[in-house]
Design a protein around this motif. Structure first.
Motif, PDB file in Angstrom:
ATOM      1  N   LYS A 291       3.408   6.811  12.901  1.00  0.00           N
ATOM      2  CA  LYS A 291       2.694   8.045  13.242  1.00  0.00           C
ATOM      3  C   LYS A 291       1.219   7.765  13.553  1.00  0.00           C
ATOM      4  CE  LYS A 291       5.726  10.976  10.434  1.00  0.00           C
ATOM      5  NZ  LYS A 291       5.834  11.764   9.182  1.00  0.00           N
ATOM      6  N   LEU A 292       0.641   6.789  12.859  1.00  0.00           N
ATOM      7  CA  LEU A 292      -0.760   6.434  13.108  1.00  0.00           C
ATOM      8  C   LEU A 292      -0.948   5.789  14.475  1.00  0.00           C
ATOM      9  CD1 LEU A 292      -1.750   4.960   9.624  1.00  0.00           C
ATOM     10  CD2 LEU A 292      -2.561   7.108  10.613  1.00  0.00           C
ATOM     11  N   LEU A 293       0.108   5.173  15.006  1.00  0.00           N
ATOM     12  CA  LEU A 293       0.016   4.475  16.284  1.00  0.00           C
ATOM     13  C   LEU A 293       0.376   5.353  17.481  1.00  0.00           C
ATOM     14  CD1 LEU A 293       1.680   1.070  15.316  1.00  0.00           C
ATOM     15  CD2 LEU A 293      -0.765   1.590  15.461  1.00  0.00           C
ATOM     16  N   GLU A 294       0.923   6.523  17.241  1.00  0.00           N
ATOM     17  CA  GLU A 294       1.421   7.361  18.327  1.00  0.00           C
ATOM     18  C   GLU A 294       0.338   8.035  19.166  1.00  0.00           C
ATOM     19  OE1 GLU A 294       4.199   9.909  16.362  1.00  0.00           O
ATOM     20  OE2 GLU A 294       5.853   8.460  16.534  1.00  0.00           O
ATOM     21  N   PRO A 295      -0.813   8.419  18.604  1.00  0.00           N
ATOM     22  CA  PRO A 295      -1.831   9.062  19.452  1.00  0.00           C
ATOM     23  C   PRO A 295      -2.371   8.105  20.508  1.00  0.00           C
ATOM     24  CG  PRO A 295      -2.292   9.415  17.110  1.00  0.00           C
ATOM     25  CD  PRO A 295      -1.226   8.370  17.193  1.00  0.00           C
ATOM     26  N   THR A 296      -2.985   8.668  21.533  1.00  0.00           N
ATOM     27  CA  THR A 296      -3.769   7.882  22.477  1.00  0.00           C
ATOM     28  C   THR A 296      -5.094   7.559  21.806  1.00  0.00           C
ATOM     29  OG1 THR A 296      -2.751   8.933  24.395  1.00  0.00           O
ATOM     30  CG2 THR A 296      -4.916   7.914  24.719  1.00  0.00           C
ATOM     31  N   TYR A 297      -5.523   6.294  21.889  1.00  0.00           N
ATOM     32  CA  TYR A 297      -6.749   5.874  21.211  1.00  0.00           C
ATOM     33  C   TYR A 297      -7.898   5.707  22.200  1.00  0.00           C
ATOM     34  CZ  TYR A 297      -4.970   5.221  16.513  1.00  0.00           C
ATOM     35  OH  TYR A 297      -4.474   5.457  15.258  1.00  0.00           O
ATOM     36  N   VAL A 298      -9.074   6.076  21.731  1.00  0.00           N
ATOM     37  CA  VAL A 298     -10.304   5.774  22.453  1.00  0.00           C
ATOM     38  C   VAL A 298     -11.059   4.738  21.629  1.00  0.00           C
ATOM     39  CG1 VAL A 298     -12.424   6.669  23.463  1.00  0.00           C
ATOM     40  CG2 VAL A 298     -10.404   8.144  23.300  1.00  0.00           C
ATOM     41  N   PHE A 299     -11.319   3.580  22.232  1.00  0.00           N
ATOM     42  CA  PHE A 299     -12.086   2.528  21.578  1.00  0.00           C
ATOM     43  C   PHE A 299     -13.502   2.547  22.146  1.00  0.00           C
ATOM     44  CE2 PHE A 299      -7.708   1.224  21.109  1.00  0.00           C
ATOM     45  CZ  PHE A 299      -7.652   0.692  19.829  1.00  0.00           C
ATOM     46  N   PHE A 300     -14.466   2.948  21.305  1.00  0.00           N
ATOM     47  CA  PHE A 300     -15.869   2.958  21.703  1.00  0.00           C
ATOM     48  C   PHE A 300     -16.455   1.577  21.414  1.00  0.00           C
ATOM     49  CE2 PHE A 300     -14.987   7.444  20.835  1.00  0.00           C
ATOM     50  CZ  PHE A 300     -15.470   8.024  22.003  1.00  0.00           C
TER      51      PHE A 300
ATOM     52  N   GLN B 274      -7.415  -0.786  -7.707  1.00  0.00           N
ATOM     53  CA  GLN B 274      -5.992  -1.055  -7.767  1.00  0.00           C
ATOM     54  C   GLN B 274      -5.192   0.216  -8.023  1.00  0.00           C
ATOM     55  OE1 GLN B 274      -5.478  -4.149 -10.733  1.00  0.00           O
ATOM     56  NE2 GLN B 274      -6.149  -5.742  -9.325  1.00  0.00           N
ATOM     57  N   THR B 275      -3.892   0.121  -7.748  1.00  0.00           N
ATOM     58  CA  THR B 275      -2.987   1.250  -7.939  1.00  0.00           C
ATOM     59  C   THR B 275      -1.671   0.749  -8.510  1.00  0.00           C
ATOM     60  OG1 THR B 275      -1.979   3.165  -6.824  1.00  0.00           O
ATOM     61  CG2 THR B 275      -2.029   1.076  -5.603  1.00  0.00           C
ATOM     62  N   ASP B 276      -0.845   1.657  -8.988  1.00  0.00           N
ATOM     63  CA  ASP B 276       0.446   1.282  -9.553  1.00  0.00           C
ATOM     64  C   ASP B 276       1.364   0.745  -8.466  1.00  0.00           C
ATOM     65  OD1 ASP B 276      -0.357   2.149 -12.045  1.00  0.00           O
ATOM     66  OD2 ASP B 276       0.472   4.165 -11.779  1.00  0.00           O
ATOM     67  N   ALA B 277       2.039  -0.355  -8.744  1.00  0.00           N
ATOM     68  CA  ALA B 277       3.004  -0.945  -7.825  1.00  0.00           C
ATOM     69  C   ALA B 277       4.406  -0.439  -8.151  1.00  0.00           C
ATOM     70  CB  ALA B 277       2.964  -2.462  -7.917  1.00  0.00           C
ATOM     71  N   PRO B 278       5.292  -0.327  -7.160  1.00  0.00           N
ATOM     72  CA  PRO B 278       6.641   0.212  -7.402  1.00  0.00           C
ATOM     73  C   PRO B 278       7.444  -0.525  -8.461  1.00  0.00           C
ATOM     74  CG  PRO B 278       6.185   0.161  -5.061  1.00  0.00           C
ATOM     75  CD  PRO B 278       5.049  -0.564  -5.733  1.00  0.00           C
ATOM     76  N   LYS B 279       7.281  -1.838  -8.561  1.00  0.00           N
ATOM     77  CA  LYS B 279       8.058  -2.606  -9.522  1.00  0.00           C
ATOM     78  C   LYS B 279       7.293  -2.875 -10.814  1.00  0.00           C
ATOM     79  CE  LYS B 279      10.903  -5.789  -8.040  1.00  0.00           C
ATOM     80  NZ  LYS B 279      12.205  -5.088  -8.120  1.00  0.00           N
ATOM     81  N   GLY B 280       6.195  -2.116 -10.987  1.00  0.00           N
ATOM     82  CA  GLY B 280       5.410  -2.261 -12.196  1.00  0.00           C
ATOM     83  C   GLY B 280       4.133  -3.048 -11.977  1.00  0.00           C
ATOM     84  N   GLY B 281       3.187  -2.861 -12.867  1.00  0.00           N
ATOM     85  CA  GLY B 281       1.922  -3.557 -12.751  1.00  0.00           C
ATOM     86  C   GLY B 281       0.985  -2.872 -11.775  1.00  0.00           C
ATOM     87  N   GLN B 282      -0.130  -3.533 -11.536  1.00  0.00           N
ATOM     88  CA  GLN B 282      -1.158  -3.004 -10.645  1.00  0.00           C
ATOM     89  C   GLN B 282      -1.301  -3.915  -9.423  1.00  0.00           C
ATOM     90  OE1 GLN B 282      -3.722  -0.222 -11.392  1.00  0.00           O
ATOM     91  NE2 GLN B 282      -1.792   0.355 -12.370  1.00  0.00           N
ATOM     92  N   GLU B 283      -1.582  -3.287  -8.285  1.00  0.00           N
ATOM     93  CA  GLU B 283      -1.823  -4.042  -7.062  1.00  0.00           C
ATOM     94  C   GLU B 283      -3.047  -3.478  -6.345  1.00  0.00           C
ATOM     95  OE1 GLU B 283      -0.974  -6.701  -5.371  1.00  0.00           O
ATOM     96  OE2 GLU B 283       0.366  -7.351  -6.970  1.00  0.00           O
ATOM     97  N   ILE B 284      -3.799  -4.346  -5.732  1.00  0.00           N
ATOM     98  CA  ILE B 284      -4.978  -3.930  -4.991  1.00  0.00           C
ATOM     99  C   ILE B 284      -4.546  -3.127  -3.759  1.00  0.00           C
ATOM    100  CG2 ILE B 284      -5.083  -5.977  -3.506  1.00  0.00           C
ATOM    101  CD1 ILE B 284      -8.159  -5.918  -3.950  1.00  0.00           C
ATOM    102  N   TYR B 285      -5.393  -2.202  -3.347  1.00  0.00           N
ATOM    103  CA  TYR B 285      -5.103  -1.402  -2.159  1.00  0.00           C
ATOM    104  C   TYR B 285      -5.055  -2.289  -0.912  1.00  0.00           C
ATOM    105  CZ  TYR B 285      -6.103   2.846  -4.854  1.00  0.00           C
ATOM    106  OH  TYR B 285      -6.078   3.864  -5.775  1.00  0.00           O
ATOM    107  N   ARG B 286      -4.087  -2.015  -0.049  1.00  0.00           N
ATOM    108  CA  ARG B 286      -3.958  -2.719   1.224  1.00  0.00           C
ATOM    109  C   ARG B 286      -3.647  -1.713   2.322  1.00  0.00           C
ATOM    110  NH1 ARG B 286      -1.656  -6.083  -2.613  1.00  0.00           N
ATOM    111  NH2 ARG B 286      -2.296  -8.278  -2.595  1.00  0.00           N
ATOM    112  N   SER B 287      -3.812  -2.171   3.558  1.00  0.00           N
ATOM    113  CA  SER B 287      -3.492  -1.320   4.701  1.00  0.00           C
ATOM    114  C   SER B 287      -3.090  -2.181   5.890  1.00  0.00           C
ATOM    115  CB  SER B 287      -4.692  -0.443   5.072  1.00  0.00           C
ATOM    116  OG  SER B 287      -5.770  -1.255   5.512  1.00  0.00           O
ATOM    117  N   PHE B 288      -2.556  -1.527   6.903  1.00  0.00           N
ATOM    118  CA  PHE B 288      -2.272  -2.197   8.174  1.00  0.00           C
ATOM    119  C   PHE B 288      -3.569  -2.269   8.978  1.00  0.00           C
ATOM    120  CE2 PHE B 288       1.885  -0.595   6.927  1.00  0.00           C
ATOM    121  CZ  PHE B 288       2.676  -1.716   7.148  1.00  0.00           C
TER     122      PHE B 288
END
Length: 208
Positions: A102-111, A179-193
């Protein structure tokens, strides 16, 4: 003046054309934007306020935009991130309805702005870009690899920009304490694409 559009586009950015070739400091003064030029994000502030001041309307349902800093050769200085990924949500998603697609679907303007001080950061223009079928397929492959690794609790072998040259997945947070809760337990640092420097440089290559 550089206005590059590879697709038919109803977006009217022409009010910005008169500022192509001017520095951020000049734009700030000429439009009386009041941006604090000592901060690290002065370029983003200049572009955002210039868009508003010039009355440019960007429909958020159809378009998104990003700032790109380039060197003297037109090469992007940094990759570009998307919003933080929800680890719990992505493992339940399918590509067709995923947040990343969904994040990739719009038309992008790169300034495009050169890298430097406020006086030497020059607004070079903008590129209107729709991610191609090949780029979307690469994004899908990266997304599947990422989702599967998160499902299996693997957080140290995500695909990098060197692996793909298009999209990749890495730390988003400024500090390892974010950090945030990981699905399989423990904490994981935030990541993104992220969009790689290679792909961004290719997209804005016609702006010199």
């Amino acid at each position: 003046m550089k206005r590059i559009s590879r697709i038919a586009c109803e977006l009217n950015l022409s009010p910005l054309d008169g500022f192509v070739g001017k520095s951020c400091a000049e734009i700030n003064s000429e439009l009386d934007l009041g941006v604090n030029m000592t901060g690290k994000s002065f370029v983003r502030s200049i572009i955002n306020r210039m868009i508003d001041k010039c009355g440019v309307e960007i429909d958020a349902l159809k378009y998104d935009y990003k700032m790109v800093r380039v060197d003297q050769f037109g090469i992007a200085k940094n990759p570009s991130s998307f919003k933080v990924t929800d680890y719990h949500k992505i493992i339940e998603e399918e590509w067709e309805t995923s947040d990343f697609r969904k994040l990739l679907e719009p038309t992008y303007v790169f300034f495009v702005v050169t890298h430097g001080s406020p006086e030497t950061s020059i607004f070079k223009g903008y590129v209107i870009h729709k991610f191609s079928d090949d780029e979307m397929e690469s994004a899908r492959e990266v997304w599947i690899d990422t989702r599967d690794k998160i499902r299996n609790g693997i957080y140290d072998r995500f695909l990098t920009d060197k692996d793909t040259g298009t999209f990749f997945f890495k730390i988003h947070a400024a500090s390892v304490t974010c950090q945030t809760d990981a699905p399989k337990g423990g904490q994981e640092i935030y990541r993104s694409f992220w969009i790689s420097r290679t792909l961004i440089s290719k997209i804005v290559s016609e702006v010199r």
